[in-house]
Design a protein around this motif. Structure first.
Motif, PDB file in Angstrom:
ATOM      1  N   VAL A   8      -3.044   4.926  -1.725  1.00  0.00           N
ATOM      2  CA  VAL A   8      -3.923   5.681  -0.836  1.00  0.00           C
ATOM      3  C   VAL A   8      -3.566   7.148  -1.051  1.00  0.00           C
ATOM      4  CG1 VAL A   8      -4.705   6.056   1.536  1.00  0.00           C
ATOM      5  CG2 VAL A   8      -3.881   3.791   0.826  1.00  0.00           C
ATOM      6  N   LYS A  39      -1.084   7.639 -12.887  1.00  0.00           N
ATOM      7  CA  LYS A  39      -1.720   7.201 -11.642  1.00  0.00           C
ATOM      8  C   LYS A  39      -1.489   8.194 -10.500  1.00  0.00           C
ATOM      9  CE  LYS A  39      -1.755   2.271 -12.669  1.00  0.00           C
ATOM     10  NZ  LYS A  39      -1.354   0.915 -12.257  1.00  0.00           N
ATOM     11  N   TYR A  96      -0.047  -3.132  -6.429  1.00  0.00           N
ATOM     12  CA  TYR A  96       0.001  -2.196  -5.299  1.00  0.00           C
ATOM     13  C   TYR A  96      -1.282  -1.386  -5.252  1.00  0.00           C
ATOM     14  CZ  TYR A  96       1.290   1.485  -8.698  1.00  0.00           C
ATOM     15  OH  TYR A  96       1.315   2.363  -9.755  1.00  0.00           O
ATOM     16  N   GLU A  97      -1.487  -0.785  -4.097  1.00  0.00           N
ATOM     17  CA  GLU A  97      -2.674   0.047  -3.903  1.00  0.00           C
ATOM     18  C   GLU A  97      -2.214   1.454  -3.542  1.00  0.00           C
ATOM     19  OE1 GLU A  97      -6.161   0.523  -0.491  1.00  0.00           O
ATOM     20  OE2 GLU A  97      -5.033  -1.345  -0.620  1.00  0.00           O
ATOM     21  N   LYS A 149       0.873  -1.172   0.000  1.00  0.00           N
ATOM     22  CA  LYS A 149       0.000   0.000   0.000  1.00  0.00           C
ATOM     23  C   LYS A 149       0.917   1.231   0.000  1.00  0.00           C
ATOM     24  CE  LYS A 149      -3.701  -0.491   2.638  1.00  0.00           C
ATOM     25  NZ  LYS A 149      -4.601  -0.495   3.813  1.00  0.00           N
TER      26      LYS A 149
END
Lengths: 208, 208
Positions: free
Chosen positions: A29, A200, A26-27, A3
């Motif tokens: 936040v 992104k 992956y993330e 993350k």
């Protein structure tokens, strides 16, 4: 899954680029700077007491500090990619660039940004700051002479960690003085992973 | 034999301490700050174009940057000492401290030193700098609560690399606010290798 706590227009852009180069899942936040103060929001202190970006979470482990995060992701998840063989002298040079970027090169650039806010009141410091910026940019530029990458013959984490230095030179309008840096930036910006990370993470302006 | 280019009252003091802890043979090449400007002498640019200390030479290899030098000496010459096992999560924490010291913690301390030279003209930056110093010192102090060392149960390169942060807090007269830091400094100053390094490198005052 890793993350990434991403702050707009910040050092965390490098981590997105790294993860794209490695094609790791992956993330993101997203955390957003205060529009007026440009400071990181309090949401980041929930992740780590310093309240800074980048910070990553990998299971129970929280890692801060760009150089340490890049070293960590490549060592633990890189599968041998993006770092020289650990037995080679290139590995020592790779580690040196990982440290040098934030440990030395960014200092005069950050000083320039902070002292710039004082306007004329900061003038006594300008000659020293500008001479240190020139010292570091010349060293980085000379290190790229005749090379496509900072270490060896292919991309490593050293290119990713060092990327902010040439990028700030670009933002300062200084690239014409540093042709090897300019050529290196051209090569990096042409990489698909760079472009995807920018899509992104969002555009960033490294005002200096 | 490792050659350490040592500048009086500088970051190279940490490298002497490390080499003393490892009982490795080494040679000190002494460089002395200009008495008036406090800048490093030109003799250091003969060793590396940046002209900074610390810089080490090990055979044909020249390594700059405190964190990279500590990492290098321990990896290549430590024989398994002063670093956690590479497979452990402590190793990731160890790398994080190696990067954090100069990559983040020293920035507001250096800003304080530079902006302090402006006297009252620097006043608009003081609140932000002081709040960042407090943020970092609190984090470091809290990280030492209930621990004898930064990582694990024994001395590692992380203690050596991080040592300037508590030392600057001490020089700023702030130790009373950070008792875990104060206790840690007491333990480090009691080490024979610390004392020997100080004898060989000379006293240093980290004016901030």
């Amino acid at each position: 899954m890793i993350k990434v706590h991403h702050l707009n227009e910040s050092r965390s852009q490098r981590i997105l680029w790294l993860l794209e180069e490695l094609s790791l899942p992956y993330e993101i936040v997203q955390h957003t700077r205060d529009a007026k103060t440009r400071l990181a929001p309090p949401s980041l202190t929930d992740v780590h007491p310093l309240g800074k970006s980048p910070v990553i979470q990998d299971g129970a482990l929280v890692v801060i500090e760009s150089g340490a995060i890049i070293d960590y992701i490549i060592r633990r998840h890189g599968g041998g990619r993006l770092a020289p063989d650990a037995a080679s002298a290139d590995y020592d040079r790779y580690q040196q660039w990982l440290h040098y970027a934030e440990g030395s090169a960014m200092l005069p650039l950050m000083l320039n940004m902070y002292v710039g806010r004082l306007g004329e009141a900061g003038a006594p410091l300008h000659p020293r700051i500008q001479s240190e910026i020139a010292n570091h940019l010349a060293f980085v530029n000379d290190s790229l002479a005749g090379r496509d990458y900072f270490v060896g013959d292919s991309l490593t984490g050293a290119d990713i960690q060092m990327s902010f230095v040439p990028e700030v030179a670009k933002a300062m309008g200084k690239l014409a003085d540093y042709p090897h840096m300019a050529a290196w930036i051209g090569r990096m910006h042409a990489r698909p992973a760079w472009k995807t990370a920018l899509d992104k993470g969002g555009p960033y302006a490294l005002g200096a």
